[in-house]
Write a protein that holds these residues in place. Structure first.
Motif, PDB file in Angstrom:
ATOM      1  N   SER A 101       1.101  -1.060   0.217  1.00 59.38           N
ATOM      2  CA  SER A 101       0.001   0.248   0.406  1.00 59.38           C
ATOM      3  C   SER A 101       0.676   1.104   0.443  1.00 59.38           C
ATOM      4  O   SER A 101       2.002   1.141   0.252  1.00 59.38           O
ATOM      5  CB  SER A 101      -0.672  -0.026   1.166  1.00 59.38           C
ATOM      6  N   ASN A 102       0.469   2.659   0.009  1.00 66.00           N
ATOM      7  CA  ASN A 102       0.770   3.757  -0.909  1.00 66.00           C
ATOM      8  C   ASN A 102       1.730   3.706   0.954  1.00 66.00           C
ATOM      9  O   ASN A 102       0.802   3.926   2.143  1.00 66.00           O
ATOM     10  CB  ASN A 102       0.082   4.342  -0.787  1.00 66.00           C
ATOM     11  N   THR A 113      -7.115  -5.766  -1.749  1.00 69.42           N
ATOM     12  CA  THR A 113      -6.571  -4.849  -2.749  1.00 69.42           C
ATOM     13  C   THR A 113      -5.722  -3.606  -2.754  1.00 69.42           C
ATOM     14  O   THR A 113      -6.544  -2.841  -1.890  1.00 69.42           O
ATOM     15  CB  THR A 113      -7.051  -4.372  -4.647  1.00 69.42           C
ATOM     16  N   ASN A 166      -2.356  -0.593  -3.573  1.00 66.34           N
ATOM     17  CA  ASN A 166      -1.273  -0.399  -4.961  1.00 66.34           C
ATOM     18  C   ASN A 166      -0.978   0.864  -3.926  1.00 66.34           C
ATOM     19  O   ASN A 166      -1.208   1.699  -3.353  1.00 66.34           O
ATOM     20  CB  ASN A 166      -1.556  -0.473  -6.123  1.00 66.34           C
ATOM     21  N   ASN A 167       0.405   1.013  -5.097  1.00 68.36           N
ATOM     22  CA  ASN A 167       1.146   2.088  -4.287  1.00 68.36           C
ATOM     23  C   ASN A 167       1.259   2.788  -5.661  1.00 68.36           C
ATOM     24  O   ASN A 167       1.348   2.078  -6.497  1.00 68.36           O
ATOM     25  CB  ASN A 167       2.753   1.591  -3.512  1.00 68.36           C
ATOM     26  N   PRO A 168       2.479   4.476  -5.551  1.00 72.78           N
ATOM     27  CA  PRO A 168       2.730   5.135  -6.848  1.00 72.78           C
ATOM     28  C   PRO A 168       3.809   4.131  -7.750  1.00 72.78           C
ATOM     29  O   PRO A 168       3.951   5.194  -9.021  1.00 72.78           O
ATOM     30  CB  PRO A 168       3.844   6.261  -6.056  1.00 72.78           C
ATOM     31  N   GLU A 169       4.106   3.111  -7.166  1.00 67.35           N
ATOM     32  CA  GLU A 169       5.448   2.337  -8.058  1.00 67.35           C
ATOM     33  C   GLU A 169       4.031   1.813  -9.039  1.00 67.35           C
ATOM     34  O   GLU A 169       5.476   1.018 -10.106  1.00 67.35           O
ATOM     35  CB  GLU A 169       6.594   2.038  -7.099  1.00 67.35           C
ATOM     36  N   GLN A 170       3.067   1.531  -9.380  1.00 69.54           N
ATOM     37  CA  GLN A 170       2.751   0.461  -9.745  1.00 69.54           C
ATOM     38  C   GLN A 170       2.516  -1.170  -9.825  1.00 69.54           C
ATOM     39  O   GLN A 170       2.170  -1.808  -9.832  1.00 69.54           O
ATOM     40  CB  GLN A 170       2.723   0.652 -11.589  1.00 69.54           C
ATOM     41  N   GLU A 171       3.218  -0.731  -8.341  1.00 69.41           N
ATOM     42  CA  GLU A 171       3.052  -2.204  -7.128  1.00 69.41           C
ATOM     43  C   GLU A 171       1.219  -2.199  -7.506  1.00 69.41           C
ATOM     44  O   GLU A 171       0.931  -1.653  -6.735  1.00 69.41           O
ATOM     45  CB  GLU A 171       4.426  -2.387  -6.800  1.00 69.41           C
ATOM     46  N   GLN A 172       1.135  -3.673  -6.793  1.00 66.90           N
ATOM     47  CA  GLN A 172      -0.231  -4.025  -6.135  1.00 66.90           C
ATOM     48  C   GLN A 172       0.057  -5.189  -6.031  1.00 66.90           C
ATOM     49  O   GLN A 172       0.557  -6.186  -6.073  1.00 66.90           O
ATOM     50  CB  GLN A 172      -1.283  -4.417  -7.767  1.00 66.90           C
TER      51      GLN A 172
END
Length: 367
Positions: A275-276, A294, A296-302
């Motif tokens: 998570s962010n 679900t 996700n974070n700013p690096e587009q990881e999920q």
């Protein structure tokens, strides 16, 4: 002024009172501990003007009665590093105290005992006895929801309330709310609410052990005091009005979901890794027989996790700060947890499925 005592006899009360010593004070004397000798009783007092800690121990032999103040941190470090069961000899004269033990000799500077601040005498207008284990449970169930350095200073603490045979603790930082109550048939208490500051609450957690021994609690107009066989703890109260939390308790929850606490905690912990870091948001998708989580974070990881559940309602998607939900799951002692939901924009109520002793409200996040 001379006295001597065993290292262990001094170390325990020294550790007890050291929590109240001010680390970064502009008043040098607040970095010292007051030693007061009366007969064979040694009383240690430490304060930062907000908290006061008092503990007692017996001394082996002494010259005359008297008072001195000794630097807390240095004395504690010396005592910790001396061998077990050492005999400590103190000899105070002028502006210093000489401490010797075997071949070790130390000289510490002292400050005048007359300058040591004393929290004024006061009477508690509400007093009750509570088991240490109960009082600790009351505070540990809610303390994580206190605000930290909020401009609304009254949120930087915990509301302790008495009413009839019930004692409640309430904490909120504006985004989440935690309430815990303990009932005791032997109590008959007036309706009273005080706000104990954050530092005082953390100190109470440090002092209390989860044992079935009683402590005496006094609530006054400006102070709370806890008296035990080993120590006396006093804290000033926060001067302010705690928000009326009953008005923000969600009443429209019509979807109830019960699940295994440990399973949910594990999947949320794993999802939170991606998570962010700043906002810690996770999305919970409630389907009829599945909970999809679900993050996700700013690096587009999920991260995506799934949990089998029973949810016989319309599908619902709601976002939360995952840290807030994990704090609640860590505090709940039951094996199963109950969520009461309404819609994506309403707060969720979380409680243990069995006891119902504590109740938690977490606001949703827009993700």
């Amino acid at each position: 002024m001379k006295f001597s005592l065993n290292r262990e006899s001094l170390l325990k009360p020294l550790l007890l009172v050291s929590g109240a010593v001010e680390r970064k004070s502009t008043l040098p004397i607040l970095g010292n501990i007051l030693f007061d000798i009366n007969g064979s009783l040694l009383t240690l007092t430490a304060t930062d003007l907000e908290l006061e800690m008092v503990a007692h121990t017996d001394i082996d032999n002494h010259g005359e009665d008297g008072k001195i103040t000794i630097p807390a941190r240095k004395l504690l470090d010396i005592c910790k590093s001396l061998p077990e069961n050492s005999l400590l000899n103190f000899n105070a004269a002028d502006d210093s105290v000489k401490l010797s033990s075997g071949r070790s000799k130390y000289s510490l500077s002292t400050l005048a005992a007359d300058d040591f601040p004393n929290i004024e005498e006061w009477k508690g207008d509400v007093e009750f006895k509570l088991l240490k284990s109960e009082f600790l449970r009351l505070i540990e169930s809610t303390h994580f929801s206190m605000a930290n350095q909020d401009v609304r200073y009254y949120l930087n603490g915990m509301s302790i309330e008495s009413e009839g045979n019930e004692i409640r603790s309430v904490a909120t930082d504006g985004h989440r709310l935690a309430i815990c109550k303990i009932s005791n048939e032997s109590l008959v208490l007036p309706a009273r609410q005080v706000i104990v500051p954050r530092k005082g609450i953390l100190e109470i957690i440090r002092l209390l052990a989860p044992v079935d021994e009683e402590v005496q609690v006094y609530l006054g107009s400006n102070h709370i005091r806890i008296i035990d066989t080993e120590f006396s703890f006093t804290s000033k109260l926060v001067d302010g009005r705690f928000p009326d939390y009953r008005r923000v308790l969600p009443r429209n929850g019509d979807k109830i979901f019960v699940t295994d606490k440990e399973q949910l905690r594990q999947v949320l912990s794993r999802a939170s890794i991606l998570s962010n870091e700043k906002f810690k948001g996770v999305r919970l998708n409630f389907l009829n027989s599945l909970l999809k989580i679900t993050a996700n974070n700013p690096e587009q990881e999920q991260a995506e996790e799934e949990l089998e559940i029973e949810f016989p309602y319309e599908e619902l998607e709601i976002g939360f700060n995952v840290s807030y939900v994990l704090d609640v799951l860590n505090a709940i002692k039951d094996d199963k947890v109950k969520f009461t939901l309404a819609d994506a924009n309403s707060s969720v109520v979380i409680e243990g499925a069995d006891t119902g002793e504590a109740l938690y409200v977490v606001m949703p996040m827009r993700l």
